[in-house]
Scaffold this active site. Structure first.
Site, PDB file in Angstrom:
ATOM      1  N   ASP A 512     130.204  79.314  26.391  1.00 20.79           N
ATOM      2  CA  ASP A 512     128.912  79.007  26.999  1.00 20.79           C
ATOM      3  C   ASP A 512     128.114  80.302  27.088  1.00 20.79           C
ATOM      4  OD1 ASP A 512     126.908  77.640  28.474  1.00 20.79           O
ATOM      5  OD2 ASP A 512     127.773  78.395  30.319  1.00 20.79           O
ATOM      6  N   LYS A 513     126.827  80.190  27.329  1.00 18.69           N
ATOM      7  CA  LYS A 513     126.002  81.393  27.454  1.00 18.69           C
ATOM      8  C   LYS A 513     125.725  81.747  28.908  1.00 18.69           C
ATOM      9  CE  LYS A 513     121.562  81.437  27.454  1.00 18.69           C
ATOM     10  NZ  LYS A 513     121.190  82.290  28.598  1.00 18.69           N
ATOM     11  N   GLU A 642     109.036  84.653  33.419  1.00 22.55           N
ATOM     12  CA  GLU A 642     107.778  84.862  34.131  1.00 22.55           C
ATOM     13  C   GLU A 642     107.997  85.666  35.405  1.00 22.55           C
ATOM     14  OE1 GLU A 642     105.655  81.238  34.815  1.00 22.55           O
ATOM     15  OE2 GLU A 642     104.483  81.543  32.983  1.00 22.55           O
ATOM     16  N   SER A 695     107.211  74.642  22.522  1.00 19.18           N
ATOM     17  CA  SER A 695     107.991  75.212  21.432  1.00 19.18           C
ATOM     18  C   SER A 695     107.224  75.256  20.126  1.00 19.18           C
ATOM     19  CB  SER A 695     109.281  74.404  21.249  1.00 19.18           C
ATOM     20  OG  SER A 695     108.978  73.030  21.025  1.00 19.18           O
ATOM     21  N   LYS A 698     104.333  78.236  20.877  1.00 22.50           N
ATOM     22  CA  LYS A 698     104.996  79.522  21.080  1.00 22.50           C
ATOM     23  C   LYS A 698     104.063  80.548  21.729  1.00 22.50           C
ATOM     24  CE  LYS A 698     108.378  79.111  17.374  1.00 22.50           C
ATOM     25  NZ  LYS A 698     108.966  79.744  16.171  1.00 22.50           N
ATOM     26  N   THR A 834     125.359  76.326  23.816  1.00 22.91           N
ATOM     27  CA  THR A 834     124.539  76.470  25.012  1.00 22.91           C
ATOM     28  C   THR A 834     123.473  75.393  25.047  1.00 22.91           C
ATOM     29  OG1 THR A 834     123.022  77.964  26.189  1.00 22.91           O
ATOM     30  CG2 THR A 834     123.051  78.108  23.795  1.00 22.91           C
ATOM     31  N   ASP A 836     120.522  76.141  26.122  1.00 13.18           N
ATOM     32  CA  ASP A 836     119.257  76.854  26.008  1.00 13.18           C
ATOM     33  C   ASP A 836     118.569  76.535  24.696  1.00 13.18           C
ATOM     34  OD1 ASP A 836     118.637  78.332  28.318  1.00 13.18           O
ATOM     35  OD2 ASP A 836     120.279  79.696  27.908  1.00 13.18           O
ATOM     36  N   ASP A1001     131.620  78.491  32.674  1.00 16.89           N
ATOM     37  CA  ASP A1001     131.667  78.655  34.125  1.00 16.89           C
ATOM     38  C   ASP A1001     130.980  77.539  34.878  1.00 16.89           C
ATOM     39  OD1 ASP A1001     129.021  79.306  33.448  1.00 16.89           O
ATOM     40  OD2 ASP A1001     128.820  80.630  35.172  1.00 16.89           O
ATOM     41  N   ASN A1004     128.853  71.797  33.123  1.00 11.02           N
ATOM     42  CA  ASN A1004     128.532  71.368  31.761  1.00 11.02           C
ATOM     43  C   ASN A1004     129.538  71.871  30.737  1.00 11.02           C
ATOM     44  OD1 ASN A1004     127.571  73.995  32.307  1.00 11.02           O
ATOM     45  ND2 ASN A1004     126.187  73.902  30.571  1.00 11.02           N
TER      46      ASN A1004
END
Length: 1428
Positions: A512-513, A642, A695, A698, A834, A836, A1001, A1004
């Site tokens: 996982d990331k 952000e 997406s 961008k 991941t 993400d 961790d 998921n």
């Protein structure tokens, strides 16, 4: 026909070995029918059957989630089935049952079965202990606290299943159970009565119970008296435990609390009823998601409102499924208009997510327990069996076949001899012609006796020895101080003790990331402004004075009418809390700019600095709040990127002070020079439009009007991907700045940083008014609204001026890049899975060394309107990049699959590099370096979740995906669901038969951890769900290196060597008995006295093999850590295989023949060996055989031990000493005490010269072949392990990571140094720009590059677009409820706007400056020259 029979046997054996026992005991999750949940109203009559019971389809799963394996009822049958998967246990049981029949009995049947009972019992105790730990972890989760609505006026009619009775609930009496996590929680068990609609009465207490909360404050005089019954009947919030939460309950969740179930939002603490949730536990994304309440339920803001009968409603839902992005529901409200409203995922909070930046949320429970989305994506707890154990089963079967052949030979020959000798009147065959005693029957009896005589060929003590050794190995892992996290003191814990040897054979790691590789923390590291790079100083070098370098007026106080505008000194939260960005060079340039003349060379840089940080401080959707305790500003951002950008601007002095609807306040370094009210000292901007990020675009832009300037000009502030911004720059302007920024972006990307490019534009008033009308028309369009908005937005985002670029570090866990680099050196392929988005996954791939600066990234993704089908994308990738791979034939058709494990050495990578990358002119950009098509860094495959969904849809797609992935150095799967993570693991595990390890961790990651051969959980910030389901628990990813390379390699080599030596030493013993049958008429009689055989595996030879399993070391730990390449011995299965098994068996057969025949013919060559002339007794020479066999077996085990310590010396010689002592004492026991056949035997044995002659002779002859072979190998053909052991013996203080080139063996083993290391040693980059970062280790592994041509090439197979990756990454929720509300407010303001707003003065196109730089910023005497 014979081959067909063999194939059927192989198929039967394969199905037997791959049978999943958990399938017999795991609950089959049957998706029930669509459900209707009733809130504060009764159930309809059709929910009841004719007997007055609720129909089963309307009984919902309990919220009790269990990750443990056993229950009270299933422990014994399931554990016994798991243990009797071992063929040997079945054999031992058969032998024990056989000896319960008198004709086959040797000793007491109870003693015969006792060893099997001990083995099974100890293993069951170990398995039970491991599962009790899982139950305890489950209890901690299930007993977490949550507040639900409680009142006599409110009733939840929905029916739930009964909770499972776990070990704790079933075995421990209720009065002895530990207290629950909250006060008075023990009484929560009474809530089970809610299943039939009853409400338990609240007992009177002397004070207000701690588990009760009212929305209104209870008067103090009422608190002093008893908790009256009318208080308990009033609507209030009552604390219960998670497992008692029921479908239809109304719950109240507070900030930073996790959600216990899938919940429909009724109301929130925010004005617009929006809630922000952290979903990294589900999808791995760190940016916050916004969720909104159902508008018709927003009045339910208090317990009293929720309990009112008028607020009754029902919710219609689809059946539970594992799709985490879809939920269709309808809310039926009888007294509302309209009576039916829809609800979807934007109105739902899922179990596993965490509430953030929202004080509280009130919602209705929709799905509980096994019906929740996150549990639907996980599987049942598997019963894992190590690879070594699976390999042992065929070896045991071979031994059983050998045993059956030996028994059959004894039976046949014995029957033949009896038939031959009985007619001759052989006295030992007297009366051998009865129905129960004749040659035919006796042959069968001899067969059974032979099974008992030679049963030690499959040693039962082997299994108990393996369990004991693995227990010690788990203890070694736990007590290894190098794997203890210093900050928490947490040690590495082995939760499954039977998989330690699997750690030494791992071929693929799936990671996982978020939280595993990263720290969930974004840190602003570098920026490029006006062509100059500013790097943040290391935290340790930042002085307190620097942190307080921004001047503040302590006498000023916060404005009471603007609650989100604190005093100046409270900006310390935005300045000193979390990582602080400070650059001495930047501070000096800002200070110089404050005191520069307009004609000075620094004027342009000063304007660029002001514009850059103004864009950072204003181009976002961040909200501010004030900490009620400290009074400091706190930034609440959906995106961690952000937050880091706004925080960095505040650190420099550009502090975003918050917003009042569409009014933005900005404090700059010049704010302190202004006089007046604090609110008037800030720069004020009116927010006109937000052109939001997605997406496809961008980029993100905001349109602002400066309200306190001289001309009220309108600005467009933009941040986004470098190629998107560069394409929109004004032509012919700042080309030099663009080239410099482009070079800096490549530098940042090679550092593994996430980059953004900043630009701005001043918009004339007339142009903006015309554009605003077009934008408004697009926002209200009924058809293609999104496309029209994007087109109109793109019109305004043209001809912008470049300001610079930012570089943010997604901070990695300590040692992650080095660990992954070493794992890759060890030949282990690392895949990242991941949730993400694609850019984030690629950025992490760069920073963690998965993607090199010169790698070629092949992107396959699906779900886009203009993209090619996923199958065609994979075909295109093979055709373009791997035409010589053999996957496609000459006609472009996919060949039949012949999957095999690709070699991981350099020759394989070199074979890849000759495949050219062809340049593609896309018409969009031409920023590919000149050497594109010859990137030497290999290929990395990036696949998104949508493409994986298509790939897993059929076997053809799945097979092609796996074959393509095998050709790449690494694979990154992004936007994947928890279930897809498990499918990716199974794809490699089942498709290649490779050993897999999954590490994560969060919740998921549970399904992925359970699907892999070895699951490792990190006890990080995302909770303990992954740890609870894992086989090993570590505190940091970097500990994985030592866990695999040292403990895993040691355990595999130890266990493999121990098992082989165990089989060998029993073959020596059984071989002696077998050769004796030649001279004993094949009667299956024992050669030596029975107790010697009984104690063979208990005392004489057990210690050396145990010592091998516990103390042996193929190499010292520092060598294995310094040279990860040595791990290939374990990865390739060098320490345990069928080849080694056969060799050890042949060794045992040879040595048993030497022992038996040399001693037999020595004693039988003369009439007697005694001094008195009498013939020798059988036990005289067979006792000599026992001594010789013990000597040979123990010394042979010692010969196979790599490291001789004191414990090894003790283990090797303790058995030899014991057999001497036992013989001396046992032979002294006279028949008057109890019968022994060897009374006085020691006198004849020890006084015989043959005894003293045979011992050294047999030992030397038996051990000579193995000794000579080992000596020859070490001298003339040493492997890398031999070389390093010898080198370490000669010079143990040597640095082997740098000086490993001692012999051809290591030279062939070790790949050439990576390009990154070579360039660093050669002096690093040619760039003269110094990039200062705090992570020196990361920089050493990822040296900066100075030109674009060295940046990673990226090819999107869905569109054919090829570009150079420059690190762009930005996380933001696309189209979330919060953004929709903000856009709705802006649209409403535009629609209701009235004439009279301040008009902007006409601005000449030649008078463009940088964000209306204040006149006081530069101490100029004359107006600045107008830019061309």
């Amino acid at each position: 026909m014979a081959p067909t029979g063999r194939n059927r046997f192989i198929e039967f054996y394969s199905s037997l070995t791959t049978f999943n026992i958990e399938s017999l005991f795991a609950k089959k999750r049957k998706s029930g029918p669509p459900r209707t949940i009733f809130v504060n109203e009764g159930l309809p009559r059709d929910y009841w059957d004719v007997k007055g019971k609720i129909k089963s389809e309307h009984v919902y799963a309990t919220n009790q989630v269990i990750t443990s394996k056993y229950t009270i009822l299933t422990f014994f049958p399931r554990n016994l089935l798991e243990q009797f998967r071992r063929i040997a246990n079945v054999f031992f049981l058969f032998i024990a049952v056989l000896q319960f029949f008198g004709v086959f009995s040797t000793i007491s049947p109870g003693l015969v079965i006792l060893p099997l009972l001990i083995v099974v019992g100890i293993t069951a105790i170990k398995d039970g202990y491991e599962d009790v730990k899982r139950h305890q972890s489950d209890r901690r989760v299930n007993h977490s606290a949550v507040k639900i609505l409680h009142s006599s006026e409110w009733n939840n009619p929905n029916i739930m299943q009964r909770k499972s009775r776990t070990f704790v609930r079933g075995l421990i009496p209720k009065r002895l159970r530990p207290a629950a996590v909250k006060p008075n929680m023990a009484n929560i068990e009474k809530v089970e009565g809610l299943g039939n609609g009853s409400i338990p009465e609240q007992p009177a207490t002397t004070m207000l119970p701690e588990d009760v909360e009212f929305d209104e404050e209870i008067p103090e005089h009422e608190r002093r008296f008893s908790f009256h019954i009318h208080h308990s009947k009033r609507p209030h919030w009552k604390t219960v435990i998670w497992e008692d939460v029921r479908v239809g309950d109304i719950v109240k969740i507070y900030d930073n609390e996790s959600f216990p179930a899938d919940i429909l939002i009724c109301s929130t603490s925010e004005d617009e009823n929006v809630a922000f949730v952290e979903t990294k536990n589900l999808d791995g994304e760190t940016n916050l998601k916004s969720r909104s309440s159902v508008p018709e339920l927003t009045h339910m803001r208090t317990a009293a409102a929720c309990a009112e009968k008028e607020n009754a409603f029902s919710v219609e839902l689809d059946r539970p499924d594992n799709n985490m992005f879809r939920l269709n529901s309808t809310v039926n409200i009888a007294h509302a208009t309209p009576p039916r409203v829809s609800a979807d995922m934007s109105n739902v909070l899922l179990r596993g997510t965490v509430l953030r930046n929202t004080s509280w949320v009130i919602g209705v429970v929709l799905f509980t327990g096994e019906d929740t989305k996150i549990v639907q994506n996980s599987g049942g707890t598997p019963s894992k069996q190590s690879k070594v154990e699976r390999q042992m089963n065929p070896q045991v079967i071979l031994n059983l076949i050998l045993l059956s052949l030996m028994a059959t030979a004894c039976a046949i020959v014995d029957s033949i001899l009896e038939k031959r000798d009985y007619p001759g009147g052989a006295p030992w065959l007297y009366d051998d012609n009865t129905s129960g005693d004749n040659p035919s029957i006796n042959g069968l009896v001899t067969w059974a006796f032979a099974l008992i005589t030679f049963q030690n060929i499959v040693p039962i003590s082997l299994y108990i020895s393996i369990e004991a050794v693995r227990t010690c190995q788990a203890a070694f892992i736990y007590f290894d101080s190098h794997m203890v996290y210093g900050k928490t003191g947490q040690a590495t814990l082995a939760r499954s003790w039977n998989l330690s040897d699997d750690l030494g054979q791992i071929e693929y790691i799936f990671s996982d990331k978020t939280g595993t590789l990263t720290q969930n923390s974004m840190v602003f590291r570098l920026c490029s402004i006006g062509g100059q790079v500013y790097a943040g100083d290391p935290e340790k070098d930042i002085s307190p004075e620097a942190r307080e370098s921004i001047s503040f007026n302590p006498d000023e106080s916060a404005s009471t009418d603007v609650p989100d505008m604190p005093t100046k000194e409270t900006a310390a939260a935005a300045i000193g809390k979390k990582p602080f960005f400070h650059s001495n060079k930047l501070s000096q340039d800002l200070s110089t700019a404050l005191h520069s003349e307009s004609t000075s060379p620094n004027a342009a840089l000063a304007r660029a600095l002001n514009g850059f940080f103004t864009v950072l401080a204003l181009c976002h959707t961040v909200l501010t709040s004030v900490d009620p305790e400290t009074g400091k500003i706190e930034y609440k951002a959906q995106s961690p990127d952000e937050a880091a950008l706004v925080k960095a601007a505040a650190d420099v002095g550009y502090v975003f002070r918050g917003r009042e609807r569409e009014m933005l306040y900005l404090q700059t370094p010049l704010s302190n020079d202004k006089e007046g009210d604090q609110k008037d000292t800030y720069e004020k901007y009116e927010l006109l439009n937000i052109l939001e990020f997605n997406s496809a675009r961008k980029r993100m832009s905001v349109v602002l009007r400066r309200l306190d300037g001289d001309d009220n000009r309108v600005f467009l502030l933009m941040k986004g991907a470098d190629n998107v911004v560069f394409e929109r720059l004004k032509e012919g302007v700042d080309q030099t700045l663009k080239d410099q920024t482009e070079m800096h972006l490549s530098e940042f990307a090679n550092e593994g940083l996430r980059t953004l490019t900043l630009a701005y534009k001043i918009i004339p008033d007339q142009e903006y008014e015309a554009w605003s009308d077009r934008y408004h028309q697009a926002t209200v369009a009924l058809e293609d609204r999104e496309d029209q908005i994007d087109a109109v937005s793109d019109e305004l985002e043209q001809n912008v001026r470049l300001l610079g670029a930012t570089a943010i570090e997604d901070k990695l866990q300590d040692g992650v890049p080095e660990t992954i680099a070493d794992l890759k050196k060890a030949g282990i392929k690392v895949w990242v899975a991941t949730g993400d988005k694609l850019e984030t996954a690629i950025a992490i791939g760069h920073s963690t060394n998965l993607i090199g600066s010169d790698s070629n990234i092949v992107v396959i993704r699906g779900g886009h309107d203009n993209s090619r089908p996923v199958y065609q994308q994979m075909i295109g990738a093979v055709q373009e990049f791997f035409p010589e791979s053999g996957i496609l034939d000459d006609n472009g058709a996919v060949t039949s699959s012949v999957l095999h494990r690709q070699p991981s050495n350099s020759s394989f990578h070199d074979a890849q590099r000759h495949v050219p990358l062809q340049r593609v002119q896309t018409g969009i950009s031409s920023i590919v370096g000149s050497d594109n098509g010859s990137r030497p860094g290999g290929f990395v495959l990036v696949v998104d979740g949508t493409a994986l969904g298509y790939a897993f849809s059929d076997e053809k797609n799945k097979d092609l995906l796996l074959r393509l992935a095998m050709l790449c150095e690494g694979v990154i799967c992004c936007r994947v669901s928890p279930l897809q993570k498990a499918l990716v693991v199974k794809l490699v595990k089942d498709g290649l038969g490779a050993m897999t390890l999954a590490i994560g961790d969060g919740a998921n990651d549970v399904s992925m951890i359970q699907a892999a051969d070895v699951g490792v959980g990190i006890s990080g910030e995302e909770g303990l769900q992954a740890v609870n389901s894992s086989d090993y628990a570590i505190a940091q990813f970097r500990f994985l290196k030592r866990l695999l390379l040292v403990h895993g390699h040691w355990s595999y080599a130890r266990n493999g060597n121990m098992i082989l030596n165990f089989f060998y030493k029993n073959i020596v013993c059984i071989g002696v008995l077998w050769w004796f049958q030649i001279f004993d008429a094949w009667s299956s009689a024992y050669a030596f006295e029975y107790t010697y055989l009984l104690f063979w595996n208990s005392f004489w030879t057990i210690a050396p093999v145990i010592a091998i399993g516990i103390f042996d070391r193929i190499a010292d730990s520092h060598i294995l850590m310094a040279l990860p390449e040595l791990y290939r011995f374990g990865r390739e299965g060098s320490w345990f295989s069928m080849k080694w098994f056969v060799l050890y068996m042949l060794d045992g057969v040879f040595q048993s023949a030497i022992i038996y025949f040399l001693i037999h013919y020595t004693y039988s060559s003369t009439p007697t060996s005694r001094t008195d002339g009498y013939g020798q007794y059988q036990y005289e020479f067979t006792t000599t055989m026992v001594f010789s066999a013990v000597f040979v077996a123990n010394l042979f085990n010692g010969l196979n031990t790599a490291v001789w310590t004191g414990w090894v010396f003790f283990a090797v010689f303790i058995g030899i000493i014991l057999v001497w002592i036992y013989t001396a004492i046992y032979d002294l026991i006279s028949p008057g005490w109890f019968y022994t056949p060897v009374y006085g035997n020691n006198i004849f044995v020890f006084h015989s010269a043959y005894f003293w002659l045979c011992l050294p002779l047999t030992v030397c002859l038996a051990l000579a072949p193995r000794y000579i072979l080992k000596a020859y190998k070490f001298i003339f053909a040493p492997d890398d392990i031999d070389i390093m052991r010898w080198a370490n013996k000669i010079n143990p203080n040597r640095d082997y990571s740098k000086e490993a080139y001692l012999h051809n063996g290591l030279e062939a083993l070790r790949r050439s140094p990576s390009r990154a290391i070579s360039e660093q040693e050669a002096g690093g980059s040619a760039s003269n720009i110094s990039l200062h970062t705090t992570d020196t280790h990361r920089r050493s592994l990822r040296p900066r590059q100075s030109t674009v041509s060295f940046s990673a090439s990226r090819t999107d197979m869905s569109t054919g677009i090829r570009s150079v990756h420059r690190g762009f990454d930005f996380s933001a929720e696309e189209g979330g409820p919060a953004m929709r509300r903000m856009q709705s407010n802006l649209s409403e303001r535009r629609a209701n706007s009235q004439p009279g707003l301040p008009k902007a003065k006409s601005v000449s196109k030649r008078s463009i400056g940088v964000l209306s730089l204040p006149k006081s910023f530069l101490k100029r005497k004359h107006p600045p020259p107008t830019p061309p």
